[in-house]
Design a protein around this motif. Structure first.
Motif, PDB file in Angstrom:
ATOM      1  N   TRP A 179       0.869  -1.651   0.105  1.00 60.78           N
ATOM      2  CA  TRP A 179      -0.031  -0.208  -0.174  1.00 60.78           C
ATOM      3  C   TRP A 179       0.025   0.989   0.100  1.00 60.78           C
ATOM      4  N   ILE A 180       2.370   1.017   0.148  1.00 56.94           N
ATOM      5  CA  ILE A 180       2.296   2.321   0.457  1.00 56.94           C
ATOM      6  C   ILE A 180       3.416   2.727  -1.121  1.00 56.94           C
ATOM      7  N   GLU A 181       3.769   1.679  -1.887  1.00 56.50           N
ATOM      8  CA  GLU A 181       3.405   1.626  -2.854  1.00 56.50           C
ATOM      9  C   GLU A 181       2.638   2.303  -4.201  1.00 56.50           C
ATOM     10  N   GLN A 182       1.709   1.713  -3.606  1.00 58.81           N
ATOM     11  CA  GLN A 182       0.500   2.313  -4.556  1.00 58.81           C
ATOM     12  C   GLN A 182       0.390   3.780  -4.165  1.00 58.81           C
ATOM     13  N   ALA A 183       0.231   4.401  -2.686  1.00 58.56           N
ATOM     14  CA  ALA A 183       0.358   5.564  -2.504  1.00 58.56           C
ATOM     15  C   ALA A 183       1.037   6.338  -3.486  1.00 58.56           C
ATOM     16  N   HIS A 184       2.246   5.916  -3.942  1.00 56.36           N
ATOM     17  CA  HIS A 184       3.624   6.445  -4.470  1.00 56.36           C
ATOM     18  C   HIS A 184       3.091   6.044  -5.941  1.00 56.36           C
ATOM     19  N   ARG A 185       2.539   5.115  -6.864  1.00 60.89           N
ATOM     20  CA  ARG A 185       2.818   5.129  -7.883  1.00 60.89           C
ATOM     21  C   ARG A 185       1.738   4.092  -8.703  1.00 60.89           C
ATOM     22  N   GLY A 186       0.118   4.784  -7.663  1.00 60.42           N
ATOM     23  CA  GLY A 186      -0.694   4.519  -8.045  1.00 60.42           C
ATOM     24  C   GLY A 186      -1.334   5.642  -9.572  1.00 60.42           C
ATOM     25  N   SER A 191      -6.879   6.098  -7.035  1.00 60.22           N
ATOM     26  CA  SER A 191      -6.090   5.501  -6.006  1.00 60.22           C
ATOM     27  C   SER A 191      -5.053   5.629  -4.861  1.00 60.22           C
ATOM     28  N   LYS A 192      -4.683   6.510  -5.509  1.00 63.37           N
ATOM     29  CA  LYS A 192      -3.901   7.146  -4.507  1.00 63.37           C
ATOM     30  C   LYS A 192      -4.594   7.631  -2.930  1.00 63.37           C
ATOM     31  N   GLU A 193      -5.228   8.163  -3.621  1.00 67.48           N
ATOM     32  CA  GLU A 193      -5.952   7.997  -1.957  1.00 67.48           C
ATOM     33  C   GLU A 193      -6.208   7.117  -0.799  1.00 67.48           C
ATOM     34  N   LYS A 199      -2.414   2.735   3.840  1.00 70.33           N
ATOM     35  CA  LYS A 199      -0.836   3.271   4.197  1.00 70.33           C
ATOM     36  C   LYS A 199      -1.143   3.485   6.221  1.00 70.33           C
ATOM     37  N   GLU A 200      -1.755   4.367   6.184  1.00 70.99           N
ATOM     38  CA  GLU A 200      -1.892   5.037   7.538  1.00 70.99           C
ATOM     39  C   GLU A 200      -2.708   4.334   8.340  1.00 70.99           C
ATOM     40  N   LEU A 201      -3.743   3.706   8.146  1.00 71.26           N
ATOM     41  CA  LEU A 201      -4.089   2.470   8.948  1.00 71.26           C
ATOM     42  C   LEU A 201      -3.382   1.790   9.519  1.00 71.26           C
ATOM     43  N   PHE A 202      -2.647   0.666   8.725  1.00 75.32           N
ATOM     44  CA  PHE A 202      -1.517   0.061   8.854  1.00 75.32           C
ATOM     45  C   PHE A 202      -0.632   0.524   9.580  1.00 75.32           C
ATOM     46  N   THR A 238     -15.027   3.483   5.099  1.00 79.39           N
ATOM     47  CA  THR A 238     -16.468   3.286   4.151  1.00 79.39           C
ATOM     48  C   THR A 238     -15.885   4.795   3.211  1.00 79.39           C
ATOM     49  N   GLU A 239     -15.109   5.406   2.943  1.00 81.72           N
ATOM     50  CA  GLU A 239     -14.448   6.849   2.986  1.00 81.72           C
ATOM     51  C   GLU A 239     -13.598   5.931   1.511  1.00 81.72           C
ATOM     52  N   HIS A 240     -13.599   5.025   0.495  1.00 84.02           N
ATOM     53  CA  HIS A 240     -13.175   4.768  -0.440  1.00 84.02           C
ATOM     54  C   HIS A 240     -13.589   3.530  -0.556  1.00 84.02           C
ATOM     55  N   ASP A 241     -13.118   2.610  -1.867  1.00 79.25           N
ATOM     56  CA  ASP A 241     -13.877   1.327  -1.964  1.00 79.25           C
ATOM     57  C   ASP A 241     -13.333   0.088  -0.573  1.00 79.25           C
ATOM     58  N   HIS A 242     -14.075  -0.369  -1.039  1.00 78.09           N
ATOM     59  CA  HIS A 242     -14.010  -1.289   0.623  1.00 78.09           C
ATOM     60  C   HIS A 242     -12.763  -2.258  -0.164  1.00 78.09           C
ATOM     61  N   TYR A 243     -12.716  -3.087   0.863  1.00 82.80           N
ATOM     62  CA  TYR A 243     -11.038  -3.872   0.958  1.00 82.80           C
ATOM     63  C   TYR A 243     -11.159  -5.023  -0.018  1.00 82.80           C
ATOM     64  N   PRO A 244     -11.124  -5.795  -0.603  1.00 82.67           N
ATOM     65  CA  PRO A 244     -11.162  -6.898  -1.162  1.00 82.67           C
ATOM     66  C   PRO A 244     -10.869  -7.885  -0.314  1.00 82.67           C
ATOM     67  N   GLU A 245     -11.824  -9.320  -0.195  1.00 87.83           N
ATOM     68  CA  GLU A 245     -12.202  -9.920   0.891  1.00 87.83           C
ATOM     69  C   GLU A 245     -11.309 -10.753   0.555  1.00 87.83           C
TER      70      GLU A 245
END
Length: 920
Positions: A179-186, A191-193, A199-202, A238-245
């Motif tokens: 998620w760190i990589e996705q936040a920088h390279r989305g 998608s970055k947000e 990333k911040e939650l983890f 619920t701020e963004h799309d759900h985390y995949p099951e």
């Protein structure tokens, strides 16, 4: 060669291939393979460096090249170190064997990560001889391969992002890094947000998992709880799309794997059979707790909470980390073995039998690592446990009687009896000892039956009461009634459940167990029903309140945030305290495992969105509504400008360039700016108030010091103290209003005030001398010589009332310029009065002339108290009542006297006529 078995080289290749692919038939029995051209080329041609073996539906195939499509299946590769013909002598010196799974990227990444990077970067000998630049390149290669792997799709013709692909996620740290990589390279901002949000939650647990091996067992016990909160927040967001099951399922699995490996590694450093029992016990308990708690977390989240979470429900079956669960049970068995051993030693005498027990009891476990659980070690473990039980059987027989005697002594005390059984629980479970303690176990069962009856009685007596009352549920802190009742009944449920577990573990073979178990389960069902009823009643009440605008549960995002009450002027925030309570109730009930109705959850989500701002605004409102109570009355004018500025910000809560629309909850940027302005204004006002209060206290302390100084003997000390006071006043002189500075009695000039103070002190001494000679009332008196002339006149009134035998309320105060007062029993002759606004010649008032002074002296007069019904020296229609002030500033009235004016009282009121005492 017609037969491949005669060729050692081919035998090596065929045997390795058969073992790798798990083939049942021997390859050398297949003539076509034995004479395979590709194999011959690899072995006999020095220029042919590679032999690829692949298994497909058609069977085993060999090739001297690797094609891109080969990566769909498992691939085994033989390759040469040197371009030589393979012989029997160089067979094991010139051929390397490598396998390839999933993709070449994955295989290369794992080889670098697991083999070459640790060896070349961490091993002292190799790292010392390895160029630092190459070490950096190797580290970068490992990191880069990991990034590509975490972003790769199963279709390797395109390296693109696919969240369901978790092949590169082997540890929790890999997931956090993803998620760190996705936040920088989305690819997209949204998608970055979203990635940055995860990333911040983890981040709450990322550091702990990265340094997992450096933590203690107890620290990881706490980490399990923190991890539960984090994954729950990730799933519920619920701020963004759900985390995949599927990704969450994989994350729960690798977290459980990390916990299991950590426990095995930590416990592997101990000698579980020979180290001190207390050390082994605490370590095993912590390891068991880690395993059990994560199993409970997964079961609770995926089996209850998430399945009922309407915005993002868990659709699969609940996830059960079976391997971790079995590891926990293995650790429990290890702990039971050590505990039984310790209990046996406690009861065995210090004799040869005890020595034998010490030396032989753990022999079955020699060479077996008990923390390494897997299906292959399980039979070995069970066999070792069985052998262990045979060894301790004679000792069990010997101590059964001692344990029976020990328990029999305390069976009349239910609590001690229960504690004894719990203390020796592992021994009581042993068949031999259990049979010997039959009577004692029957007694324990009877006590547990009584406990269930007590639990039922306590519940029925309290369940309808008010929390905290003698007849109601026990109350906790910061809990609403519904949450308090549920927590209380949950505690009862735990007690009942513990009682059932004790009985199941120790008493299940007794005849009365079934009846006990049935009654306990019935009570447990009754408690759970009460718990559900409490929640259902709360849900109905809240949903009913949502349709009532007066309930305080409704909040409109487009409504005004605050306003001034038109009745009492107080500042009110449009965010009720009931909403704050609702948020706490929703959070607590969710944590207790209840599914919040969607309508209530929606309101709670809206309220939560504005909760932070609302709390700040409520603090500001409380400050505004109570600041007047924090101000010293005399200082309020000094703070007027700051207070008005603060109030102006409150009244002008407008937004936009023209300031036409009100700031509302759904306008976050303007709301944040407005709150900041309010906080700054409130802080300025509070700071100013604190500063003035501090100066006020300082001035009071300095005045008290001055009051205790002897003016005649300590003049220098007086002057120094006065200078300090002047210096302090100068610091706030710009804010200090004249009215506050004029609070001092006497002239504003301190020197003049001191002169007046000394003059009054000397005059008072003169008054005392006259009073002692009974000559005070016969002399002409000057009221300005007194500190409190009104007190003197009141004392004269009281003496007069005593002299005439009447109440003080039945007397009136009069003055006469005609001579003595015949109606007054006691009277005084007063001089030193001054008149302002007109003139007085002793007969009546007259207007001032152009050359008349603004203030003129008044002739001495007689004053005294006479009965209300007595006639005074002047008639009412020819007099005007003028106030007598202590000074020309007219800030303090001494009394009122009637002065003859010849009629037309309004004329003298308009000219501002008034009397006052002369200055000393």
């Amino acid at each position: 060669m017609a037969n491949g078995t005669a060729d050692v080289r081919k035998l090596f290749i065929f045997t390795t291939t058969q073992n790798y692919f798990g083939l049942m038939s021997e390859l050398w029995d297949q003539p076509l393979l034995c004479n395979c051209l590709e194999i011959n080329n690899f072995l006999d041609d020095g220029n042919q460096m590679l032999l690829r073996v692949q298994r497909s539906d058609a069977g085993i195939s060999f090739s001297n090249t690797i094609e891109f499509g080969d990566t769909k299946d498992k691939v085994l590769v033989f390759f040469k170190l040197r371009p030589e013909v393979i012989t029997d002598e160089n067979l094991h010196d010139n051929i390397l064997v490598s396998s390839m799974l999933e993709s070449p990227i994955s295989s290369l990444y794992q080889a670098v990560r697991q083999i070459f990077a640790p060896m070349l970067l961490k091993d002292q000998e190799w790292s010392r001889n390895f160029d630092p630049k190459l070490q950096n390149l190797l580290s970068e290669l490992e990191a880069g391969l990991g990034i590509v792997l975490r972003r790769s799709d199963t279709n390797l013709t395109k390296l693109k992002f696919k969240e369901d692909d978790t092949r590169g996620i082997l540890t929790p740290s890999d997931e956090f890094q993803f998620w760190i990589e996705q936040a920088h390279r989305g690819n997209k901002q949204i998608s970055k947000e979203r990635a940055n949000y995860f990333k911040e939650l983890f981040e709450t647990i990322a550091r702990e998992f990265y340094n997992l091996d450096s933590l203690s067992l107890l620290e990881v016990v706490d980490l399990v709880e923190t991890t539960q909160d984090v994954v729950d927040d990730v799933w519920r967001q619920t701020e963004h799309d759900h985390y995949p099951e599927s990704r969450m399922l994989h994350l729960l699995d690798i977290i459980g794997g990390s916990f299991g490996r950590f426990v095995q590694k930590k416990l592997g450093t101990l000698n579980l059979w020979e180290d001190a029992y207390y050390l082994v016990k605490e370590s095993l308990k912590a390891g068991i707790s880690i395993c059990e708690q994560w199993v409970i977390v997964c079961n609770h989240l995926t089996g209850q909470v998430w399945q009922r979470y309407v915005p993002h429900p868990w659709k699969n079956e609940k996830y059960f980390p079976e391997t971790l669960d079995k590891l926990g049970k293995r650790l429990e068995e290890v702990l039971a073995v050590r505990t039984i051993h310790e209990k046996l030693l406690y009861f065995l005498p210090a004799s040869e039998e005890k020595i034998i027990c010490l030396t032989r009891v753990f022999e079955p476990f020699t060479g077996l690592n008990p923390v390494q659980y897997n299906p292959y070690t399980e039979p070995l473990w069970k066999a070792a446990v069985s052998q262990y039980e045979k060894i301790i059987a004679p000792a069990e027989q010997k101590i059964a009687g001692k344990l029976k005697s020990c328990i029999s002594e305390i069976q009349d005390s239910p609590q001690q009896l229960l504690q004894a059984f719990l203390k020796y629980k592992e021994l009581v479970k042993r068949p031999t000892i259990s049979k010997e303690l039959m009577l004692e176990r029957e007694t324990l069962l009877a006590r547990l039956v009584d406990s269930i009856k007590d639990f039922r009685s306590d519940f029925e007596n309290r369940c309808r009461g008010i929390p905290g009352d003698a007849s109601g549920p026990l109350s906790g802190k910061n809990l609403s009634e519904v949450v308090n009742n549920i927590v209380w009944v949950r505690q009862l449920e735990l007690k009942v459940d513990d009682t059932i577990k004790i009985a199941e573990a120790l008493l299940s073979d007794l005849s009365g167990f079934r009846c006990f178990h049935r009654n306990a389960e019935d009570l447990l069902d009754q408690l759970k029903l009460y718990e559900q009823e409490q929640f259902d009643d709360w849900s109905r009440d809240i949903q009913s309140g949502l349709s009532d605008s007066r309930s305080g549960l409704c909040i409109e995002a487009s409504s005004r945030i605050m306003e001034l009450d038109s009745n009492d002027g107080s500042l009110k925030v449009h965010y009720s305290d009931r909403l704050v309570i609702l948020l706490r109730e929703v959070r607590q009930l969710s944590a207790l495992g209840f599914v919040i109705p969607a309508k209530i959850q929606q309101v709670a989500n809206i309220a939560q969105k504005f909760c932070k701002q609302a709390i700040i605004l409520k603090q500001v409102a409380h400050f505004y509504n109570s600041i007047d109570q924090q101000m010293i009355r005399s200082q309020r004018p000094m703070m007027l400008q700051s207070a008005l500025a603060f109030e102006q910000i409150i009244k002008n809560s407008k937004t936009g360039s023209g300031g036409k629309s009100q700031i509302t909850w759904d306008n976050p940027k303007e709301l944040e700016g407005y709150i900041q302005k309010l906080q700054n204004a409130a802080e300025r006002l509070a700071t100013e108030n604190r500063k003035l209060r501090k100066w006020h206290t300082t001035f009071c302390e300095k005045v008290v010091v001055l009051m205790n100084i002897d003016l005649l003997r300590q003049q220098q000390r007086w002057k120094d103290g006065l200078q300090e006071l002047r210096t302090g006043l100068a610091t706030v002189e710009a804010q200090c209003p004249l009215a506050w500075q004029s609070k001092w009695e006497g002239p504003e000039d301190p020197l003049q005030y001191l002169r007046g103070l000394v003059a009054r002190a000397l005059a008072i001494q003169n008054w005392v001398d006259k009073a002692e000679k009974q000559a005070l009332l016969s002399e002409t008196l000057d009221l300005s010589e007194l500190f409190h002339p009104d007190t003197f006149l009141n004392a004269l009134r009281q003496e007069t009332a005593r002299a005439v035998g009447r109440s003080v309320d039945s007397l009136k105060f009069v003055a006469s310029w005609k001579g003595r007062l015949p109606e007054a029993k006691l009277q005084i002759k007063i001089s030193g009065l001054l008149l302002e606004g007109c003139s007085f010649d002793g007969n009546q008032l007259s207007e001032n002339q152009l050359d008349s002074p603004s203030v003129s002296s008044v002739l001495p007069c007689f004053m005294g108290w006479i009965p209300q019904d007595a006639c005074g020296p002047y008639s009412l229609d020819e007099c005007i009542s003028l106030p007598v002030y202590t000074s020309a500033e007219r800030d303090r009235v001494v009394t009122n006297i009637d002065v003859p004016c010849g009629g037309n009282q309004d004329q003298w009121i308009q000219c501002g006529a008034a009397l006052f005492l002369k200055n000393q």
